[in-house]
Design an enzyme around this catalytic site. Structure first.
Site, PDB file in Angstrom:
ATOM      1  N   PRO A   2     -63.657 -30.319  32.838  1.00 34.09           N
ATOM      2  CA  PRO A   2     -64.661 -29.951  31.836  1.00 34.09           C
ATOM      3  C   PRO A   2     -64.572 -30.843  30.599  1.00 34.09           C
ATOM      4  O   PRO A   2     -63.505 -30.997  30.014  1.00 34.09           O
ATOM      5  CB  PRO A   2     -64.297 -28.502  31.475  1.00 34.09           C
ATOM      6  CG  PRO A   2     -63.332 -28.067  32.528  1.00 34.09           C
ATOM      7  CD  PRO A   2     -62.665 -29.285  33.028  1.00 34.09           C
ATOM      8  N   GLU A   3     -65.699 -31.433  30.249  1.00 37.54           N
ATOM      9  CA  GLU A   3     -65.815 -32.205  29.017  1.00 37.54           C
ATOM     10  C   GLU A   3     -66.867 -31.472  28.166  1.00 37.54           C
ATOM     11  O   GLU A   3     -67.233 -30.347  28.490  1.00 37.54           O
ATOM     12  CB  GLU A   3     -66.237 -33.644  29.336  1.00 37.54           C
ATOM     13  CG  GLU A   3     -65.253 -34.329  30.300  1.00 37.54           C
ATOM     14  CD  GLU A   3     -65.651 -35.745  30.684  1.00 37.54           C
ATOM     15  OE1 GLU A   3     -66.245 -36.451  29.858  1.00 37.54           O
ATOM     16  OE2 GLU A   3     -65.351 -36.151  31.827  1.00 37.54           O
ATOM     17  N   HIS A  92     -54.916 -17.535  41.580  1.00 39.79           N
ATOM     18  CA  HIS A  92     -55.142 -18.480  40.485  1.00 39.79           C
ATOM     19  C   HIS A  92     -55.718 -17.814  39.244  1.00 39.79           C
ATOM     20  O   HIS A  92     -56.054 -18.489  38.273  1.00 39.79           O
ATOM     21  CB  HIS A  92     -56.069 -19.607  40.952  1.00 39.79           C
ATOM     22  CG  HIS A  92     -55.516 -20.388  42.102  1.00 39.79           C
ATOM     23  ND1 HIS A  92     -54.287 -21.011  42.039  1.00 39.79           N
ATOM     24  CD2 HIS A  92     -55.998 -20.630  43.337  1.00 39.79           C
ATOM     25  CE1 HIS A  92     -54.047 -21.618  43.194  1.00 39.79           C
ATOM     26  NE2 HIS A  92     -55.066 -21.393  44.001  1.00 39.79           N
ATOM     27  N   ARG A 112     -54.521 -25.345  38.352  1.00 40.76           N
ATOM     28  CA  ARG A 112     -53.391 -26.182  37.913  1.00 40.76           C
ATOM     29  C   ARG A 112     -52.652 -25.652  36.690  1.00 40.76           C
ATOM     30  O   ARG A 112     -51.727 -26.298  36.204  1.00 40.76           O
ATOM     31  CB  ARG A 112     -53.886 -27.612  37.710  1.00 40.76           C
ATOM     32  CG  ARG A 112     -54.247 -28.222  39.050  1.00 40.76           C
ATOM     33  CD  ARG A 112     -54.867 -29.571  38.920  1.00 40.76           C
ATOM     34  NE  ARG A 112     -53.910 -30.571  38.503  1.00 40.76           N
ATOM     35  CZ  ARG A 112     -54.223 -31.855  38.365  1.00 40.76           C
ATOM     36  NH1 ARG A 112     -55.437 -32.274  38.604  1.00 40.76           N
ATOM     37  NH2 ARG A 112     -53.309 -32.707  37.986  1.00 40.76           N
TER      38      ARG A 112
END
Length: 272
Positions: A2-3, A92, A112
């Site tokens: 995500p940017e 997750h 992650r």
DNA sequence: ACTATCCCCTGACGGC
DNA sequence: TGCCGTCAGGGGATAG
């Protein structure tokens, strides 16, 4: 990954969904995902109402009632989802925020485990100052950008990725912007004159706004709060296109490593 | 002060 | 079939 456009798209969706709602309870499954720690976090947010959302660069800030603020960073694979309260969570999912008077909950997933939701001690402005974040990419002026680029010895790609120079650009959009502007990622940032910088900034904002209209880029993990993917991945001209012909000149796109990141560019169109 | 590199973490993928 | 190494890239920490 995500940017700015992905965080903006997430923010717009969440604003419509959660503003005015109150956090009834918190359940944390992975302590490191919140700061300072799950107990402090839960005590601080329990009973608070979502009053406003604000984005700066890749950070999303939740302004809660009682002058409490949270800072969210999705890093690479983070997701914030609004789901039915009874929905089972997977391995997750690291945090659940149960909402009052609703059959829904907000969950934070992150394969992650790099993403974070931080309880701020002070105001959002202080957080931005502490992190030394530069102006948001959609708000920075050409003069501000030129001043920052002029005083660094690094290449333009490294400078644009540096969140203290300009906040919001990541690896994918930086490559796309430099391709569209026909600038080599290795070009010295300080070598751009004010006109070239102004042109670069127009392209930065054009690409970002276009990506926001397309609801972001989903290459692997990005989804909005409804689990919807973006579509700007279909507009990418260089990122992930190693060996494919450049859309402008036909030269095969090259992949190298610049500023520690995989970097795609056209060696012919972006030779300086 | 500035810059480069390593590290965190998991899953996907390629080579053998 | 499985094992192993590499890569993916945010930013913080650390080294130079």
């Amino acid at each position: 990954m995500p940017e700015l456009p992905e965080v903006e798209n997430l923010a717009q969706g969440l604003a419509a969904q959660v503003l005015g709602l109150t956090i009834e309870d918190v359940l944390c499954h992975f302590p490191a995902v919140v700061a300072p720690d799950p107990v402090c976090f839960a005590e601080a947010v329990r009973g608070r109402r979502f009053e406003n959302l604000r984005r700066h660069g890749k950070y999303l800030f939740f302004l809660l009632s009682g002058d409490v603020a949270l800072a969210l960073h999705l890093r690479m694979t983070g997701q914030l989802l609004l789901v039915p309260r009874v929905q089972r969570v997977d391995k997750h999912t690291h945090l659940e925020l149960f909402l009052a008077n609703r059959e829904m909950k907000i969950v934070f997933r992150d394969v992650r485990k790099f993403g974070r939701l931080k309880l701020l001690e002070g105001r959002v402005e202080e957080f931005i100052k502490e992190k030394k974040l530069g102006p948001d990419a959609l708000g920075i002026s050409a003069l501000q950008l030129h001043r920052a680029l002029r005083k660094t010895g690094r290449c333009i790609k490294a400078a644009l990725l540096d969140q203290t120079v300009v906040a919001g650009l990541g690896n994918i959009y930086t490559d796309e912007i430099l391709f569209r502007e026909q600038i080599s990622p290795l070009k010295q940032a300080c070598s751009l004159d004010s006109e070239r910088t102004a042109s670069l900034l127009r392209t930065v904002q054009k690409v970002l706004r276009s990506a926001i209209r397309r609801k972001g880029t989903t290459i692997s993990d990005y989804v909005d709060s409804r689990g919807e993917k973006g579509s700007f991945q279909n507009e990418l001209m260089v990122y992930g296109r190693k060996g494919q012909p450049c859309s402008r000149c036909g030269t095969p796109i090259v992949k190298t490593r610049v500023a520690g990141r995989g970097t795609y560019f056209c060696p012919s169109c972006q030779c300086q």
